[in-house]
Every structure is written in structure tokens, then in C-alpha cells.
Scaffold this motif. Structure first.
Motif, PDB file in Angstrom:
ATOM      1  N   GLY A 338       0.817  -1.204   0.000  1.00 62.05           N
ATOM      2  CA  GLY A 338       0.000   0.000   0.000  1.00 62.05           C
ATOM      3  C   GLY A 338       0.851   1.253   0.000  1.00 62.05           C
ATOM      4  N   ALA A 339       1.987   1.210   0.721  1.00 59.50           N
ATOM      5  CA  ALA A 339       2.917   2.345   0.715  1.00 59.50           C
ATOM      6  C   ALA A 339       3.513   2.539  -0.680  1.00 59.50           C
ATOM      7  N   LEU A 340       3.796   1.427  -1.370  1.00 59.89           N
ATOM      8  CA  LEU A 340       4.312   1.540  -2.735  1.00 59.89           C
ATOM      9  C   LEU A 340       3.262   2.162  -3.656  1.00 59.89           C
ATOM     10  N   LEU A 341       2.023   1.770  -3.490  1.00 64.42           N
ATOM     11  CA  LEU A 341       0.943   2.374  -4.272  1.00 64.42           C
ATOM     12  C   LEU A 341       0.857   3.875  -4.002  1.00 64.42           C
ATOM     13  N   ALA A 342       1.018   4.255  -2.729  1.00 66.15           N
ATOM     14  CA  ALA A 342       1.007   5.678  -2.386  1.00 66.15           C
ATOM     15  C   ALA A 342       2.172   6.406  -3.055  1.00 66.15           C
ATOM     16  N   ALA A 343       3.317   5.741  -3.199  1.00 73.65           N
ATOM     17  CA  ALA A 343       4.458   6.354  -3.881  1.00 73.65           C
ATOM     18  C   ALA A 343       4.133   6.604  -5.352  1.00 73.65           C
ATOM     19  N   TYR A 344       3.460   5.631  -5.994  1.00 73.28           N
ATOM     20  CA  TYR A 344       3.056   5.832  -7.388  1.00 73.28           C
ATOM     21  C   TYR A 344       2.133   7.045  -7.513  1.00 73.28           C
ATOM     22  N   LEU A 345       1.156   7.122  -6.630  1.00 75.32           N
ATOM     23  CA  LEU A 345       0.196   8.227  -6.701  1.00 75.32           C
ATOM     24  C   LEU A 345       0.878   9.561  -6.407  1.00 75.32           C
ATOM     25  N   THR A 346       1.866   9.563  -5.501  1.00 75.92           N
ATOM     26  CA  THR A 346       2.592  10.802  -5.183  1.00 75.92           C
ATOM     27  C   THR A 346       3.360  11.309  -6.395  1.00 75.92           C
ATOM     28  N   LEU A 348       2.437  11.238  -9.310  1.00 70.21           N
ATOM     29  CA  LEU A 348       1.518  11.824 -10.287  1.00 70.21           C
ATOM     30  C   LEU A 348       1.219  13.288 -10.001  1.00 70.21           C
ATOM     31  N   VAL A 349       1.563  13.774  -8.792  1.00 69.29           N
ATOM     32  CA  VAL A 349       1.330  15.183  -8.464  1.00 69.29           C
ATOM     33  C   VAL A 349       2.549  15.987  -8.891  1.00 69.29           C
ATOM     34  N   PRO A 350       2.443  17.303  -8.973  1.00 76.06           N
ATOM     35  CA  PRO A 350       3.597  18.127  -9.367  1.00 76.06           C
ATOM     36  C   PRO A 350       4.819  17.845  -8.493  1.00 76.06           C
ATOM     37  N   SER A 351       5.967  17.685  -9.134  1.00 73.01           N
ATOM     38  CA  SER A 351       7.185  17.290  -8.423  1.00 73.01           C
ATOM     39  C   SER A 351       7.843  18.471  -7.734  1.00 73.01           C
ATOM     40  N   GLY A 352       8.517  18.171  -6.657  1.00 72.34           N
ATOM     41  CA  GLY A 352       9.278  19.136  -5.889  1.00 72.34           C
ATOM     42  C   GLY A 352      10.050  18.380  -4.835  1.00 72.34           C
ATOM     43  N   LEU A 353      10.809  19.071  -4.030  1.00 71.80           N
ATOM     44  CA  LEU A 353      11.597  18.405  -2.995  1.00 71.80           C
ATOM     45  C   LEU A 353      10.715  17.645  -2.012  1.00 71.80           C
ATOM     46  N   PRO A 354       9.598  18.216  -1.505  1.00 73.01           N
ATOM     47  CA  PRO A 354       8.728  17.435  -0.610  1.00 73.01           C
ATOM     48  C   PRO A 354       8.204  16.160  -1.258  1.00 73.01           C
ATOM     49  N   THR A 355       7.871  16.237  -2.541  1.00 73.19           N
ATOM     50  CA  THR A 355       7.403  15.049  -3.255  1.00 73.19           C
ATOM     51  C   THR A 355       8.485  13.983  -3.296  1.00 73.19           C
ATOM     52  N   ALA A 356       9.712  14.389  -3.599  1.00 70.45           N
ATOM     53  CA  ALA A 356      10.822  13.436  -3.677  1.00 70.45           C
ATOM     54  C   ALA A 356      11.071  12.782  -2.327  1.00 70.45           C
ATOM     55  N   VAL A 357      11.057  13.561  -1.263  1.00 71.35           N
ATOM     56  CA  VAL A 357      11.289  13.016   0.079  1.00 71.35           C
ATOM     57  C   VAL A 357      10.198  12.017   0.441  1.00 71.35           C
ATOM     58  N   LEU A 358       8.950  12.372   0.154  1.00 68.90           N
ATOM     59  CA  LEU A 358       7.837  11.472   0.470  1.00 68.90           C
ATOM     60  C   LEU A 358       7.938  10.172  -0.316  1.00 68.90           C
ATOM     61  N   VAL A 359       8.294  10.256  -1.586  1.00 67.38           N
ATOM     62  CA  VAL A 359       8.418   9.043  -2.402  1.00 67.38           C
ATOM     63  C   VAL A 359       9.524   8.140  -1.853  1.00 67.38           C
ATOM     64  N   PRO A 418       5.475   8.492 -19.723  1.00 63.41           N
ATOM     65  CA  PRO A 418       5.643   8.118 -18.316  1.00 63.41           C
ATOM     66  C   PRO A 418       4.376   8.244 -17.474  1.00 63.41           C
ATOM     67  N   ARG A 419       3.601   9.324 -17.674  1.00 64.22           N
ATOM     68  CA  ARG A 419       2.426   9.524 -16.813  1.00 64.22           C
ATOM     69  C   ARG A 419       1.331   8.462 -17.042  1.00 64.22           C
ATOM     70  N   PRO A 420       0.917   8.200 -18.290  1.00 64.38           N
ATOM     71  CA  PRO A 420      -0.061   7.125 -18.490  1.00 64.38           C
ATOM     72  C   PRO A 420       0.447   5.762 -18.008  1.00 64.38           C
ATOM     73  N   ALA A 421       1.743   5.503 -18.180  1.00 58.80           N
ATOM     74  CA  ALA A 421       2.309   4.238 -17.714  1.00 58.80           C
ATOM     75  C   ALA A 421       2.215   4.129 -16.195  1.00 58.80           C
ATOM     76  N   LEU A 422       2.464   5.231 -15.492  1.00 56.70           N
ATOM     77  CA  LEU A 422       2.390   5.224 -14.037  1.00 56.70           C
ATOM     78  C   LEU A 422       0.953   5.034 -13.559  1.00 56.70           C
ATOM     79  N   VAL A 423       0.005   5.653 -14.246  1.00 58.90           N
ATOM     80  CA  VAL A 423      -1.404   5.451 -13.908  1.00 58.90           C
ATOM     81  C   VAL A 423      -1.781   3.980 -14.073  1.00 58.90           C
ATOM     82  N   ALA A 424      -1.340   3.373 -15.172  1.00 55.23           N
ATOM     83  CA  ALA A 424      -1.624   1.955 -15.403  1.00 55.23           C
ATOM     84  C   ALA A 424      -0.990   1.087 -14.320  1.00 55.23           C
ATOM     85  N   ALA A 425       0.245   1.425 -13.909  1.00 54.24           N
ATOM     86  CA  ALA A 425       0.922   0.660 -12.867  1.00 54.24           C
ATOM     87  C   ALA A 425       0.176   0.777 -11.539  1.00 54.24           C
ATOM     88  N   ALA A 426      -0.320   1.974 -11.220  1.00 49.76           N
ATOM     89  CA  ALA A 426      -1.066   2.172  -9.972  1.00 49.76           C
ATOM     90  C   ALA A 426      -2.361   1.361  -9.982  1.00 49.76           C
TER      91      ALA A 426
END
Length: 447
Positions: A338-346, A348-359, A418-426
Motif C-alpha cells: 500500500g505504501a508503494l501504491l502511495a508512492a506511485y500516486l505521489t 503523479l502530483v507536481p514534483s518538488g523536494l517534498p514530493t521526492a522526500v515522500l516518495v 511516463p504519466r499514463p504508464a504510471l497510472v496503469a501501474a497504480a
């Protein structure tokens, strides 16, 4: 009727205070071996792309082909290592030691290969073969030396020590390169010596037969002859629950035991769930590439991304193992995905340092809650004589499924972006999680 989850016999004498709460010395010794070996292997891993691509002029496509080919071969060699380890008592250490030694010798192969492509391929093959041969016997030794109710903690400690080596390896490599003015040969020599040290630690501090019980005090009364002392007590199931006691015919030869262990319904359900989730898992390299694109990181900083996930894994491995022992191993294993799924969804949002740390944190949580926990979940369903073979089947199935998942994501990235592929993976991982929730054996078992 519901059975206890500890796997202890109801008529067993009380365990002395503190016993079962400490990680066995064999597990700590195996952790030390993995720590030293990972320092050795990650030294090479950290500099190998630079050495092959920049130093020897291989194209990234050639390097990727070699690395992918041998990683795939590793998954299949695990079956051989497990089967050899189960051929007799005390062979686990021998087979694991051969794997560790082969990986250490591969560093000399890189040193002597020069720029010859054949020599480099042979050295990489030896390293991957060594890793494949040793993995199942090593994990089997952990399960054979630790009580069933503490397997999560035991694997947590081992994986934490293993990850410590993975963090130290690149640092040691960069220090060696700095001290020798970028002499790659020096890295290979130091890596070989460190890997050899791991083999010595294995031979000196890991017992040949980790399943052998400690010496028992002399009995003051007669031993009932109607109950042979060698008969096993109720064996725990895949989630730590006790299963019906084995009968007098429950100890066939190694081949028969291995076949019987992989036919266990609870174990087969664990293998099926792990393979299903593995097929929906995107390779770490793709996640790091997505982060690098979003943050516009330079190539020099790209190798630091795995260190962030590894550091989180190191901090959480032991707590995750303890939680798995107390709450049941099924829930943490699913939570990790479930945490990995949350990383995929994260991602998909605009990237930044907080996003990278959370992933990176979520990726560390994923490994802490799944890597050792999966072994602790499956091992109690396997008989001791077929433990390495069974774990090898599980590890091979998961590894091959992950290769399929990574290849599928790479193809989707190429075709759709990359984005459609990530959606499919999620979506695939969400579906796999739902199925795994129903497939995995529950905390309690009925007989």
C-alpha cells in the motif's frame, strides 16, 4: 478450532525470562556477513556504470543488456542453491559460503578482465550467480535458528545490517577513488578483500547446522518411550499459527520433502500473492528516473536517490519486523505494498523536494514491511528439511514476476509516455492488492 499463533507446544516448559526476546547469535552473525558483503558489492555497483560506460566505452544499451540478463539469471539460480542446501544437515552454510566466495572472486575477474567484453561478462555472471546461490540458504538459516514467533524481528535485524552495508559501500568506493585519483582497479582490490572477509566471518561465526538444538540438561526421571524425542511438535503455519503435528512418516528424503513443502496450500497461496504483487511492481530505477525528471537533478546527484530509500529502510526494518511478529505478518506485507501504491500516486502530483522526500520514505517503508516479512510469513509453512528449496521457489517466483512488471512498465513508458504508464501501474497494483488480500492465508488457521 483456532490455534495459537506462537507455534509453542501447550505442554512445553516455561521459557526462561528473556529467551525468545533476543535475536539469536546466528542471525546477528549472518547479518554481519551480509553487511560486509554488501559493502563489497555496493562498492562495485556504485562505480560499475561509470567504469564500463565512461572508462571502457560501452554504450548504455550494452550495459543495460548485460545487467538485465544476469539479474534474470540470478532468479533461476536460486532454485539450484535451495535444492543443494536441502540435501543434508549443515549444507546451508556450505552452499551459502560458496555463493559468497564466488561473488568475492568476481571482483578479481573484473580486475583481470581489462577491457575485454568477454571477461567483464564472465565476472558479472559470477557475481550474480554467487548472489543467487547464497540467498535461499542464508534466509533458511535465519528461519532455522530463530523461534517462529520472532522471525519478523530476526529478518528485520538481518535486513537492517544488510542495508547498512549497502549504504557504506558507495561511500567507501568514493573514498577509494578520491584517495587513488580515480583508480578503478583499487576499488576492485578493496572490494575483493572485503568480500573475502565476509566469507571468513561466515566460516568462523555461523554454525554449520543452525537448526541443531542446544545441549539439554540431563533428565532426572525416565523418558517415556512411547513418544520419540525426535518427533516434531505442532508446526506453525505461514503466519505463525500452529498446524497439526507431523506424523511418523512426515520426514521423507530431501527431494520428497522439497516437493511436499511447495505443495503446502498455505505456502502456495503466499507464492501466488507474492508473484501477483511482484508483477504489478515497477522497478526502483524507473521511480528514480521519474524523480530525476521532476526535480531536474544532475547526473552527479542521481546516485544519491537510492541512499534516501535505503536509509529509511534501515531505520524501519526492525520495527516493521516486531510489528509483524505481534500483529501477524499478512497485514504489514500488504501495508508495505500500500505504501508503494502511495508512492506511485505521489509521483503523479507536481514534483518538488517534498514530493521526492515522500516518495523515498514510502519506498523505504515498502521494503521494510515486505522484504524480510515475506520470508517470515512463508517460512513456518515449510519443513526444516525443505526450507531452503521452498524459499528459493518463493524468491524466484517473485523475482521473475518483478522482471515482467518492470519490462511491462518500460514498454508502457515507451508507447504511452511516463504519466499514463504510471497510472496503469497504480491501477494494476491496486487490483493486485485486492486479490492478495483474499489469497494470503489469515492470521489464524483451522484444522
Amino acid at each position: 478450532m483456532y490455534l495459537a499463533t506462537t507455534g509453542r507446544r501447550p505442554d512445553a516448559p516455561p521459557r526462561p525470562a528473556g529467551v525468545g526476546r533476543r535475536v539469536p547469535g546466528t542471525v546477528v552473525a549472518l547479518g554481519a556477513v551480509s553487511l560486509v558483503t554488501d559493502v563489497s558489492s555496493e562498492m562495485v555497483t556504485a562505480v560499475l556504470p561509470l567504469y564500463l560506460v565512461l572508462g571502457l566505452g560501452l554504450s548504455p544499451l550494452q550495459f543495460g543488456f548485460l545487467d538485465g540478463l544476469f539479474n534474470g539469471a540470478t532468479a533461476l539460480v536460486r532454485l539450484l542453491g535451495g535444492r543443494l542446501a536441502d540435501r543434508g544437515a549443515g549444507r546451508h552454510r556450505t552452499v551459502a559460503g560458496a555463493g559468497y566466495l564466488l561473488s568475492a572472486l568476481s571482483r578479481l575477474g573484473l580486475l583481470m578482465a581489462g577491457g575485454a567484453a568477454g571477461g567483464i561478462a564472465a565476472a558479472l555472471a559470477a557475481d550474480r550467480l554467487g548472489k543467487g546461490v547464497r540467498t535461499a540458504p542464508r534466509d533458511a538459516m535465519i528461519t532455522l535458528s530463530a523461534p517462529p514467533e520472532t522471525l519478523g524481528r530476526a529478518f528485520g535485524v538481518h535486513r537492517a545490517m544488510d542495508t547498512t552495508g549497502a549504504l557504506l559501500g558507495p561511500l567507501v568506493a568514493f573514498v577509494v577513488l578520491w584517495a587513488t585519483a580515480d583508480a578503478y582497479d583499487a576499488v576492485f582490490v578493496v572490494s575483493f578483500a572485503t568480500g573475502l572477509l565476509g566469507v571468513v566471518v561466515l566460516g568462523l561465526f555461523v554454525p554449520a547446522d543452525p537448526s541443531a538444538p542446544p545441549p539439554r540438561a540431563a533428565s532426572t526421571g525416565p523418558v517415556p518411550s512411547a513418544v520419540p524425542a525426535a518427533l516434531p511438535s505442532a508446526a506453525p503455519t505461514a503466519d505463525g499459527s500452529a498446524a497439526p503435528a507431523a506424523g511418523p512418516n512426515a520426514a521423507p528424503g530431501p527431494a520428497g520433502t522439497a516437493a511436499r513443502s511447495t505443495a503446502d496450500p498455505a505456502f502456495r497461496r503466499v507464492v501466488a500473492a507474492a508473484a501477483l504483487l511482484g508483477a504489478a511492481t515497477v522497478g526502483d530505477s524507473f521511480l528514480y528516473l521519474l524523480l530525476q525528471r521532476g526535480l531536474d537533478l544532475s547526473a552527479a546527484l542521481f546516485p544519491l536517490l537510492p541512499l534516501g530509500a535505503a536509509a529509511c529502510y534501515l531505520l524501519l526494518a526492525v520495527p516493521a519486523g516486531r510489528i509483524a511478529d505481534r500483529a501477524g505478518r499478512r497485514i504489514p506485507f500488504l501495508f508495505g505494498h500500500g505504501a508503494l501504491l502511495a508512492a506511485y500516486l505521489t509521483l503523479l502530483v507536481p514534483s518538488g523536494l517534498p514530493t521526492a522526500v515522500l516518495v523515498l520514505v514510502l519506498l523505504g517503508v515498502f521494503y521494510a514491511a515486505t522484504d524480510g516479512v515475506l520470508m517470515a510469513l512463508a517460512a513456518p509453512a515449510l519443513p526444516a528439511a525443505g526450507r531452503a528449496s521452498g524459499l528459493a521457489v518463493l524468491q524466484t517466483g517473485q523475482a521473475l514476476a518483478r522482471l515482467v512488471g518492470a519490462a511491462g512498465f518500460g514498454a508502457a513508458w515507451t508507447w504511452w509516455g511516463p504519466r499514463p504508464a504510471l497510472v496503469a501501474a497504480a491501477l494494476a497494483l491496486a487490483a493486485a492488492l485486492t486479490a492478495a488480500w483474499r489469497i494470503l492465508p489469515g492470521r489464524k488457521a483451522c484444522r
